[in-house]
Structure formats: C-alpha cells, structure tokens
Design a protein around this motif. Structure first.
Motif, PDB file in Angstrom:
ATOM      1  N   SER A  40     -15.644 -37.183 -48.715  1.00 34.21           N
ATOM      2  CA  SER A  40     -16.311 -38.427 -49.093  1.00 34.21           C
ATOM      3  C   SER A  40     -17.257 -38.864 -47.987  1.00 34.21           C
ATOM      4  CB  SER A  40     -15.265 -39.523 -49.344  1.00 34.21           C
ATOM      5  OG  SER A  40     -14.500 -39.205 -50.475  1.00 34.21           O
ATOM      6  N   LEU A  41     -18.474 -39.184 -48.364  1.00 37.77           N
ATOM      7  CA  LEU A  41     -19.488 -39.603 -47.403  1.00 37.77           C
ATOM      8  C   LEU A  41     -19.905 -41.033 -47.712  1.00 37.77           C
ATOM      9  CD1 LEU A  41     -21.671 -36.364 -47.648  1.00 37.77           C
ATOM     10  CD2 LEU A  41     -19.784 -36.798 -46.074  1.00 37.77           C
ATOM     11  N   ASN A  42     -20.678 -41.612 -46.829  1.00 33.71           N
ATOM     12  CA  ASN A  42     -21.169 -42.971 -47.049  1.00 33.71           C
ATOM     13  C   ASN A  42     -22.488 -43.132 -46.309  1.00 33.71           C
ATOM     14  OD1 ASN A  42     -21.167 -45.664 -47.942  1.00 33.71           O
ATOM     15  ND2 ASN A  42     -20.164 -46.366 -46.072  1.00 33.71           N
ATOM     16  N   TRP A  43     -23.499 -42.333 -46.741  1.00 37.72           N
ATOM     17  CA  TRP A  43     -24.785 -42.296 -46.059  1.00 37.72           C
ATOM     18  C   TRP A  43     -25.847 -42.930 -46.946  1.00 37.72           C
ATOM     19  CZ3 TRP A  43     -24.345 -36.313 -45.136  1.00 37.72           C
ATOM     20  CH2 TRP A  43     -23.298 -36.061 -44.244  1.00 37.72           C
ATOM     21  N   LYS A 177     -25.328 -44.879 -57.672  1.00 38.35           N
ATOM     22  CA  LYS A 177     -26.316 -45.808 -58.228  1.00 38.35           C
ATOM     23  C   LYS A 177     -26.852 -46.800 -57.204  1.00 38.35           C
ATOM     24  CE  LYS A 177     -24.413 -45.558 -62.896  1.00 38.35           C
ATOM     25  NZ  LYS A 177     -23.803 -46.306 -64.036  1.00 38.35           N
ATOM     26  N   GLU A 178     -26.147 -46.936 -56.082  1.00 44.68           N
ATOM     27  CA  GLU A 178     -26.594 -47.848 -55.011  1.00 44.68           C
ATOM     28  C   GLU A 178     -27.444 -47.119 -53.974  1.00 44.68           C
ATOM     29  OE1 GLU A 178     -23.188 -47.912 -56.118  1.00 44.68           O
ATOM     30  OE2 GLU A 178     -24.018 -49.451 -57.463  1.00 44.68           O
ATOM     31  N   GLY A 179     -27.743 -45.846 -54.206  1.00 46.07           N
ATOM     32  CA  GLY A 179     -28.551 -45.091 -53.253  1.00 46.07           C
ATOM     33  C   GLY A 179     -27.782 -44.626 -52.034  1.00 46.07           C
ATOM     34  N   VAL A 180     -26.481 -44.399 -52.201  1.00 47.89           N
ATOM     35  CA  VAL A 180     -25.631 -43.950 -51.099  1.00 47.89           C
ATOM     36  C   VAL A 180     -25.135 -42.530 -51.391  1.00 47.89           C
ATOM     37  CG1 VAL A 180     -23.473 -44.350 -49.846  1.00 47.89           C
ATOM     38  CG2 VAL A 180     -24.898 -46.288 -50.549  1.00 47.89           C
ATOM     39  N   ILE A 181     -25.306 -41.641 -50.423  1.00 49.60           N
ATOM     40  CA  ILE A 181     -24.807 -40.269 -50.563  1.00 49.60           C
ATOM     41  C   ILE A 181     -23.290 -40.296 -50.436  1.00 49.60           C
ATOM     42  CG2 ILE A 181     -24.852 -37.932 -49.601  1.00 49.60           C
ATOM     43  CD1 ILE A 181     -27.622 -38.772 -48.352  1.00 49.60           C
ATOM     44  N   VAL A 182     -22.600 -39.806 -51.465  1.00 47.70           N
ATOM     45  CA  VAL A 182     -21.145 -39.872 -51.464  1.00 47.70           C
ATOM     46  C   VAL A 182     -20.473 -38.506 -51.340  1.00 47.70           C
ATOM     47  CG1 VAL A 182     -21.020 -42.053 -52.718  1.00 47.70           C
ATOM     48  CG2 VAL A 182     -21.138 -39.904 -54.002  1.00 47.70           C
ATOM     49  N   LYS A 183     -21.177 -37.439 -51.726  1.00 44.33           N
ATOM     50  CA  LYS A 183     -20.595 -36.096 -51.624  1.00 44.33           C
ATOM     51  C   LYS A 183     -21.686 -35.079 -51.339  1.00 44.33           C
ATOM     52  CE  LYS A 183     -16.265 -37.014 -52.856  1.00 44.33           C
ATOM     53  NZ  LYS A 183     -15.660 -36.595 -54.115  1.00 44.33           N
ATOM     54  N   LYS A 184     -21.280 -33.923 -50.806  1.00 47.08           N
ATOM     55  CA  LYS A 184     -22.203 -32.796 -50.672  1.00 47.08           C
ATOM     56  C   LYS A 184     -21.444 -31.520 -51.018  1.00 47.08           C
ATOM     57  CE  LYS A 184     -21.537 -32.125 -45.660  1.00 47.08           C
ATOM     58  NZ  LYS A 184     -22.238 -31.962 -44.369  1.00 47.08           N
TER      59      LYS A 184
END
Length: 205
Positions: A40-43, A177-184
């Motif tokens: 889980s990411l939060n970028w 939807k908020e423009g946050v990278i959550v996974k790669k």
C-alpha cells in the motif's frame, strides 16, 4: 594440465559472474518493489497538464474523480516498452469486459522524439484503445523526470553515451479518485492481472 586450465578459466568465470550480477542489480533497481502487489502506497501525484496523442491538453483536471493506471515508456524502446504496452492492452481488454471505468495514462520519457503523431502510431500498432488510454508528451525531459521521481518514486535517466535508450521504471501504478498512488505492480513480467482487477474494484466501491 587440468590444474593450469582451471587456474586460467577461474578469473574469466569470476568476471562473468560480476558482470551478470551487475546487470541483475540494474534490473532489480528499475522494478524495485513491483513484485509486492499488496504493497500500500500513499503518494500524491503532482498537478500536470501535457499533450495527448491527439495534441490536446490532458492532465489532472481530466482525471479528477477517476481511478487510473499509469506507466512510463518511449516509442523507440528496444526492450521493455513493447511487451509492457502489450500487457496493458491485455489489461485494458479485461477492464472493459468487467465494465470497470478506469483510465490509462502512458508518459513518454523521450518527449523530444515522441510527438503526438509518433505516439499515436505506436499505440495503434500495439492495439491500444484510445477511448480511455492517453499517451502523453509535450513537456521537457526535466519536467518528466521531476514527475516520475517526485510523484511516482520511479527513476528515469537519459541515454548513456553511444546509446539512444532511456532508463525508466517498469511498474504500473494504480491511482485513486483523489489523485493518490495507492499500489504499484510489475508491468513487464508476470503481471498480476487478477490482483489489479481486485484492487480497482475495491476503489470503485
């Protein structure tokens, strides 16, 4: 005689091992963490406004309130980009079959050569559907590098002397939807299609 042969061969074997180790390290650096599909990411993605394959403005305003996938590529790539694009074509078909409203964004790391027209030909050649897939250019390399490394934590570098091949990451990034990278995810080999589909469904709830 055998002993002399072994002594002569040993340095060559060691040299080859060092060379192979170096190549492997390079590859791992480009795809670092991509195998951890549950990571889980939060970028937060920085605001951008570039040009798509139709030479129209496209950026965060058009992606507002949407789930989207992103990758980095260039059309003159002789290694990872063609298979990565093919993998995304396959994923795009699966998303359409599942009726998941997801946008796909491919950023060119070679904007000076990848004009909108060049990107469009490349995308058509690989079977991309432009209804929800956008190939972006129209910026300087430095601006692209800032976005790639600042928002996506993905390194990118210009070609080394005597080469025309850029260095860039091979991950597919999932943005909420908020423009946050959550996974790669690994976008080059063993793409976890089912995992990506599941993660997207969770964001669409």
């Amino acid at each position: 005689m055998k002993r002399l042969f072994k002594m002569a061969v040993l340095p060559i074997v060691l040299l080859l091992a060092m060379m192979l180790s170096g190549c492997q390290s390079n590859s791992q650096e480009q795809t670092s963490g991509s195998a951890k599909t549950n990571q889980s990411l939060n970028w937060k993605v920085a605001d951008f406004n570039f040009k798509d394959e139709n030479n129209r403005s496209f950026g965060m305003d058009q992606l507002k309130g949407k789930v989207w996938l992103a990758d980095f590529m260039f059309t003159h790539c002789t290694s990872v980009c063609p298979p990565m694009t093919g993998n995304l074509v396959h994923l795009q078909k699966k998303l359409k079959e599942a009726k998941l409203p997801v946008e796909i964004v491919s950023f060119s790391v070679d904007p000076s050569r990848d004009t909108p027209e060049v990107l469009k030909r490349f995308a058509q050649k690989h079977g991309a559907d432009f209804s929800n897939w956008h190939f972006l250019t129209g910026y300087s390399f430095d601006k692209l590098k800032s976005l790639s490394e600042g928002s996506f934590k993905s390194s990118v570098a210009k070609p080394s002397k005597g080469s025309d091949q850029f260095t860039h990451g091979t991950n597919i990034f999932l943005v909420n939807k908020e423009g946050v990278i959550v996974k790669k995810y690994n976008g080059f080999q063993d793409v976890p299609y089912d995992r990506i589909m599941k993660d997207i469904k969770e964001l669409e709830r």
